[in-house]
Design an enzyme around this catalytic site. Structure first.
Site, PDB file in Angstrom:
ATOM      1  N   LYS A  39      49.841  56.121   3.018  1.00 30.86           N
ATOM      2  CA  LYS A  39      49.180  56.097   4.331  1.00 30.86           C
ATOM      3  C   LYS A  39      48.379  57.380   4.527  1.00 30.86           C
ATOM      4  O   LYS A  39      48.562  58.360   3.779  1.00 30.86           O
ATOM      5  CB  LYS A  39      50.241  55.934   5.428  1.00 30.86           C
ATOM      6  CG  LYS A  39      51.302  57.038   5.458  1.00 30.86           C
ATOM      7  CD  LYS A  39      52.516  56.630   6.296  1.00 30.86           C
ATOM      8  CE  LYS A  39      53.560  57.746   6.297  1.00 30.86           C
ATOM      9  NZ  LYS A  39      54.840  57.313   6.909  1.00 30.86           N
ATOM     10  N   TYR A 258      38.091  87.759  15.572  1.00 34.75           N
ATOM     11  CA  TYR A 258      38.179  87.398  16.993  1.00 34.75           C
ATOM     12  C   TYR A 258      39.395  88.035  17.656  1.00 34.75           C
ATOM     13  O   TYR A 258      40.476  88.095  17.059  1.00 34.75           O
ATOM     14  CB  TYR A 258      38.303  85.881  17.149  1.00 34.75           C
ATOM     15  CG  TYR A 258      37.016  85.122  16.955  1.00 34.75           C
ATOM     16  CD1 TYR A 258      35.896  85.396  17.734  1.00 34.75           C
ATOM     17  CD2 TYR A 258      36.933  84.120  16.004  1.00 34.75           C
ATOM     18  CE1 TYR A 258      34.723  84.669  17.559  1.00 34.75           C
ATOM     19  CE2 TYR A 258      35.765  83.395  15.822  1.00 34.75           C
ATOM     20  CZ  TYR A 258      34.664  83.675  16.608  1.00 34.75           C
ATOM     21  OH  TYR A 258      33.511  82.958  16.435  1.00 34.75           O
TER      22      TYR A 258
HETATM   23  C1  LIG Z   1      55.886  57.685   6.094  1.00 34.58           C
HETATM   24  C2  LIG Z   1      57.034  56.774   5.814  1.00 34.58           C
HETATM   25  C3  LIG Z   1      57.724  56.861   4.592  1.00 34.58           C
HETATM   26  C4  LIG Z   1      57.479  57.971   3.591  1.00 34.58           C
HETATM   27  O1  LIG Z   1      58.137  59.130   4.075  1.00 34.58           O
HETATM   28  P1  LIG Z   1      58.175  60.500   3.245  1.00 34.58           P
HETATM   29  O2  LIG Z   1      59.084  61.347   4.067  1.00 34.58           O
HETATM   30  O3  LIG Z   1      56.786  61.008   3.193  1.00 34.58           O
HETATM   31  O4  LIG Z   1      58.723  60.192   1.902  1.00 34.58           O
HETATM   32  C5  LIG Z   1      58.690  55.900   4.311  1.00 34.58           C
HETATM   33  N1  LIG Z   1      58.984  54.934   5.216  1.00 34.58           N
HETATM   34  C6  LIG Z   1      58.373  54.842   6.416  1.00 34.58           C
HETATM   35  C7  LIG Z   1      58.762  53.769   7.357  1.00 34.58           C
HETATM   36  C8  LIG Z   1      57.388  55.770   6.762  1.00 34.58           C
HETATM   37  O5  LIG Z   1      56.790  55.700   7.963  1.00 34.58           O
END
Ligand SMILES: *Cc1c(COP(=O)(O)O)cnc(C)c1O
Length: 367
Positions: A39, A258
């Protein structure tokens, strides 16, 4: 993407290390299928390159958050199984089968909408997510009970997996993992028999009880430590290499940047690197983080600007200090988990916030 000679930094992505991490996680969860969570554009690195590499390493199951991410991934992976964690928004269900996407159904509303489409199409696949304590997405216990009492609501749906998600998996000693595991077993038993999945990256390292039939690592694939407080079992995948734009000497008490937030009491040498918060180098790293030049750690001097940072390089080897010379900003001499800690955040946020002004260099086959 800017050409490398114009870019202020090069984002190196080691696809061999990525493939090695996938194999490592698959071994750690031997007996389960190892999916990949890609994702947010492969955690900011480029979903197409990431997924293509994982496919070559044998990965066949992928998770994205949104249906439109799944549609983009489908173009890169025609034969993969692609799951959409958010399921479908109301009215958007029919878009998923067009790209062969399988929704994760998170509520009775999503179940009913998908079942309606599934019956009209002669059956469709889906994943059911149950909420075992996150109170975020997934069927809460009362909705699981409603399906138990009226299983015909699932008619038309082929349940590929029943899944849930751990709230505290990186806290191996925490009590919540075992509580969620018990809740998952209990709630799952109320649903029609199907393969199961519970573990994200850190969940894999909680041991075989958490592996079930499929594991869903994301961040560990990309080299972030899934076992905080213990040595990182993963290989480094990402290295952000900035380049020195300008060098200057301070010969008397002066300030840098800054807000005059860095005060040099005496002679100092300052290097300016053209990477800033617009590139995902978080503003809160000002006066906190270190970079690495010529094998020596040097501190960020003063505030992070939109497009620039300043480093106090007084202690760096003079041979490494010239305009155009490389500086490790994330990875290399400054592991991503340490940079994240300096920012008061986690590697996930650094990765997914990486900007679009870097030259991205994907390394494979040792090249
Ligand atoms: C993002 C997600 C994962 C992966 O999690 P990581 O901690 O990056 O390994 C797995 N299952 C779900 C439902 C997620 O939303």
């Amino acid at each position: 993407m800017p050409p490398s000679e114009q870019a202020g930094a090069v984002l190196h992505v080691d696809l061999d290390a990525l493939a090695g991490n996938y194999r490592c996680l698959r071994r750690a969860a031997a007996g389960a299928t190892c999916a990949a969570v890609v994702k947010a554009d492969g955690y900011g690195l480029g979903a197409a390159e990431i997924a293509g590499t994982l496919w070559a390493a044998g990965c066949r199951d992928y998770f994205v958050a949104h249906a439109f991410e799944g549609a983009a991934l489908r173009a890169a992976l025609p034969d993969a199984t692609i799951y959409v964690l958010h399921g479908a928004m109301p009215g958007a269900e029919a878009g998923l089968p067009l790209h062969g996407l399988i929704p994760v159904l998170n509520s009775l509303g999503q179940v009913d909408a998908w079942a309606g489409l599934a019956r009209a199409r002669g059956g469709l696949d889906a994943v059911l997510q149950i909420d075992t304590g996150m109170n975020r997405v997934g069927l809460p216990p009362a909705e699981v009970a409603a399906l138990r009492d009226d299983p015909a609501r699932l008619d038309g749906i082929r349940v590929r997996y029943v899944i849930s998600h751990l709230a505290c998996a990186e806290d191996a000693g925490g009590a919540m993992n075992a509580e969620q595991l018990a809740a998952f077993r209990k709630l799952k038993a109320e649903l029609p028999a199907a393969p199961a999945s519970l573990a994200n990256s850190s969940g894999i390292f909680l041991g075989p009880d958490y592996h079930f039939d499929l594991v869903r690592p994301g961040v560990a694939l990309y080299g972030v430590n899934p076992t905080p407080g213990r040595p990182n079992p993963m290989a480094e995948v990402v290295r952000l290499e900035g380049r020195i734009l300008q060098l200057r000497e301070i010969d008397r008490p002066q300030t840098v940047g800054y807000g005059a937030a860095y005060q040099a009491a005496g002679p100092r040498r300052i290097a300016t690197v053209p990477v800033g918060y617009a590139d995902g180098y978080l503003r809160c790293l000002g006066n906190q983080a270190y970079a690495c030049i010529g094998g020596v750690r040097v501190q960020v001097a003063g505030r992070v600007s939109m497009d620039l940072i300043t480093l106090d390089v007084t202690d760096a080897p003079p041979s490494a200090l010239r305009v155009g010379a490389p500086v490790d900003l994330i990875g290399g001499g400054v592991p991503i988990d340490e940079v994240a800690a300096w920012a008061g955040t986690i590697g996930y946020e650094l990765l997914t916030g990486l900007g679009h002004r870097y030259h991205r260099s994907f390394h494979r086959g040792g090249a």
